[in-house]
Design a protein around this motif. Structure first.
Motif, PDB file in Angstrom:
ATOM      1  N   PRO A   1       0.835  -1.216   0.000  1.00  0.00           N
ATOM      2  CA  PRO A   1       0.000   0.000   0.000  1.00  0.00           C
ATOM      3  C   PRO A   1       0.859   1.251   0.000  1.00  0.00           C
ATOM      4  CG  PRO A   1      -0.675  -1.544   1.730  1.00  0.00           C
ATOM      5  CD  PRO A   1       0.631  -2.033   1.211  1.00  0.00           C
ATOM      6  N   SER A   2       0.414   2.256  -0.725  1.00  0.00           N
ATOM      7  CA  SER A   2       1.183   3.506  -0.794  1.00  0.00           C
ATOM      8  C   SER A   2       1.216   4.219   0.546  1.00  0.00           C
ATOM      9  CB  SER A   2       0.589   4.421  -1.876  1.00  0.00           C
ATOM     10  OG  SER A   2      -0.758   4.736  -1.575  1.00  0.00           O
ATOM     11  N   TRP A   3       0.207   3.974   1.400  1.00  0.00           N
ATOM     12  CA  TRP A   3       0.184   4.652   2.693  1.00  0.00           C
ATOM     13  C   TRP A   3       1.047   3.957   3.747  1.00  0.00           C
ATOM     14  CZ3 TRP A   3      -4.025   2.143   0.531  1.00  0.00           C
ATOM     15  CH2 TRP A   3      -4.452   0.966   1.161  1.00  0.00           C
ATOM     16  N   ARG A   4       1.587   2.798   3.415  1.00  0.00           N
ATOM     17  CA  ARG A   4       2.486   2.113   4.339  1.00  0.00           C
ATOM     18  C   ARG A   4       3.927   2.350   3.899  1.00  0.00           C
ATOM     19  NH1 ARG A   4       0.765  -1.687   7.963  1.00  0.00           N
ATOM     20  NH2 ARG A   4       2.960  -1.540   8.564  1.00  0.00           N
ATOM     21  N   THR A   5       4.406   3.543   4.228  1.00  0.00           N
ATOM     22  CA  THR A   5       5.760   3.931   3.828  1.00  0.00           C
ATOM     23  C   THR A   5       6.833   3.134   4.568  1.00  0.00           C
ATOM     24  OG1 THR A   5       5.722   5.721   5.470  1.00  0.00           O
ATOM     25  CG2 THR A   5       5.036   6.258   3.226  1.00  0.00           C
ATOM     26  N   ASP A   6       6.430   2.363   5.581  1.00  0.00           N
ATOM     27  CA  ASP A   6       7.390   1.564   6.330  1.00  0.00           C
ATOM     28  C   ASP A   6       7.531   0.159   5.769  1.00  0.00           C
ATOM     29  OD1 ASP A   6       4.756   1.017   7.060  1.00  0.00           O
ATOM     30  OD2 ASP A   6       5.345   0.243   9.017  1.00  0.00           O
TER      31      ASP A   6
END
Length: 512
Positions: free
Chosen positions: A180-185
């Motif tokens: 997911p793009s929102w999981r930068t980790d």
């Protein structure tokens, strides 16, 4: 209208929304208007002039995604934490800007029916921006190996699918999983495995420890540290744990130089110095015990200290040290503890009374040296330092650099038979010039009486009538014992003459 995003110039200033004038460095990111005038701190807080008021009619909307570590550094350096900085330091979805913009306009239209949205959106992207569509390969066997489970591909897909980790392709044991793009980790396989574990449930994962070809064990240094702790406890000392952070004024009270390492973001504003020695914490502990009617405490601490030194590296200098504080005792007690430690641990160091550490008694203290390197200090705390910390007793002090001493392999101890024959005590008092260190007298006696001397102790120091000015009387008790016979009076007298003759080279004379 327009925006310019740039790094600040050193010393550049701006007033933020909270009314505070902020001074920036070249590491801070600023949002500027079309005239290059700062109007906000990127990812932290807007400028005072950018605030919306009752007279505002036109709003230029700027939405951005910022690099996490840069925002964290600026936030910590400025001491300015905001809702925005809290979000950016944790990471936000750089591809959620369009949705955020649409939602903002939707909400604004509800409160402003006459809202007019103009065209002319500018979408500027840096080359460092991660791609929107990312994926990684995940092996089913690796998931089960790490977690100790027996999950199949369908179960793994069902666990991570609802949180955005869609399985794009299956090739036998290997799954291609979209990140997911929102999981930068999330970047690699182990990050996906962590999500599998979290949603499968940690309670459902077995607690059995996997077998290993290598058995865990303590390192040689850890073993020796534990041995040292047993020696100290055997000496009747109690272990203490003192604070690693000091008040800046503590250095002056302890007569220590002010070139210690200072912390830019301390937990407490008035404790911004990393301790260069454990002396301050120990003095405070003794003062606390005295205030509660507990005089004579004897403490030791094994911990890390941060001496002044080379600061060109990323991390400050640091070593593991030992501190021993003997309240109500003098330098002789501190030397006795040092000799006990040295004997039990196989430590060897030269006692140098010519160099006195800062904050210690000028005539009752010495440094401990290993070759040209200083590895410790022994003696007494300076009376003025004791007074500054509110300590009424004398304090014997020992300090060692364990990082160096524990790293040295000790000599294998040799068994020595215990003599079955009686020992003889011989008391000798010498008039010694003040310029001659007591350690030289101690060393001279041990050399002259080698082979028969089993114990040596200094039991009296005298200055006064009967002793010349500029000198003092040092009284020693020598315990003599032969391994194979009872010593005769003739042998004891001969050894006495040998000791007196040997010490004559130092200027010491036998007191009548």
């Amino acid at each position: 209208h327009g925006f310019r995003i740039r790094l600040a110039r050193d010393g550049e200033q701006m007033t933020t929304l909270d009314g505070t004038v902020r001074t920036f460095t070249s590491d801070d990111l600023l949002i500027c208007d079309a005239h290059d005038v700062p109007i906000g701190v990127g990812g932290v807080m807007g400028g005072l002039d950018s605030e919306i008021t009752d007279t505002t009619t036109v709003v230029a909307l700027e939405i951005a995604s910022f690099e996490q570590t840069g925002i964290t550094r600026t936030m910590n350096r400025l001491g300015l934490r905001s809702e925005a900085s809290g979000r950016f330091e944790r990471g936000v979805d750089p591809y959620g800007i369009e949705r955020a913009q649409a939602r903002f306009v939707e909400l604004l239209r509800e409160t402003c029916p006459d809202l007019v949205v103009h065209d002319g959106t500018v979408d500027a992207r840096h080359a460092s921006l991660a791609p929107q569509h990312r994926s990684t390969s995940v092996r089913v066997s690796q998931v089960n190996r790490i977690l100790g489970t027996s999950l199949d591909a369908d179960r793994i897909a069902a666990l991570v699918g609802p949180i955005g980790y869609e399985v794009l392709e299956r090739d036998g044991d290997v799954l291609t999983v979209a990140l997911p793009s929102w999981r930068t980790d999330s970047h690699v396989e182990i990050d996906v495995i962590e999500e599998v574990a979290r949603h499968h449930g940690y309670d459902a994962i077995g607690t059995a420890v996997p077998n290993s070809t290598m058995h865990g064990r303590l390192s040689d240094q850890q073993v020796r540290r534990r041995q040292l702790r047993e020696v100290l406890l055997g000496c009747g000392l109690s272990e203490a744990i003192t604070d690693s952070f000091l008040h800046r004024e503590d250095l002056g009270l302890a007569q220590l130089p002010d070139d210690a390492i200072h912390i830019t973001n301390p937990l407490q504003a008035d404790e911004d110095v990393l301790r260069p020695t454990m002396r301050v914490g120990m003095l405070k502990a003794i003062a606390f015990n005295e205030s509660h009617r507990r005089p004579g405490v004897q403490l030791f601490e094994i911990g890390h200290v941060y001496p002044p030194g080379d600061r060109s590296t990323e991390l400050p200098p640091e070593y593991e040290g030992l501190a021993v504080a003997l309240a109500g005792q003098d330098a002789r007690a501190a030397m006795a503890v040092w000799r006990e430690i040295a004997k039990a641990m196989g430590f060897g160091a030269r006692v140098d009374q010519g160099t006195v550490p800062a904050g210690m008694h000028p005539t009752r203290s010495a440094t401990l040296s290993l070759g040209k390197d200083v590895v410790g200090a022994v003696g007494e705390i300076h009376p003025d330092v004791c007074d500054a910390f509110g300590v009424d007793e004398r304090i014997g002090w020992l300090e060692l650099d364990l990082s160096r001493l524990l790293a040295i392999s000790p000599k294998i101890p040799q068994w020595k038979a215990t003599s079955r024959f009686p020992s003889t005590d011989l008391d000798l008092a010498f008039v010694v010039p003040d310029v001659v260190a007591a350690e030289k007298i101690d060393k001279g006696i041990r050399q002259a009486a080698a082979g028969l001397l089993v114990d040596l102790s200094l039991f009296d120091v005298y200055r006064g009538p009967g002793v010349d000015a500029g000198a003092r009387s040092l009284a020693y008790r020598l315990r003599l014992q032969a391994p194979d016979r009872t010593l005769t009076d003739t042998e004891v007298a001969a050894l006495r003459d040998k000791v007196v003759a040997g010490l004559a080279k130092t200027g010491a004379t036998l007191r009548g």
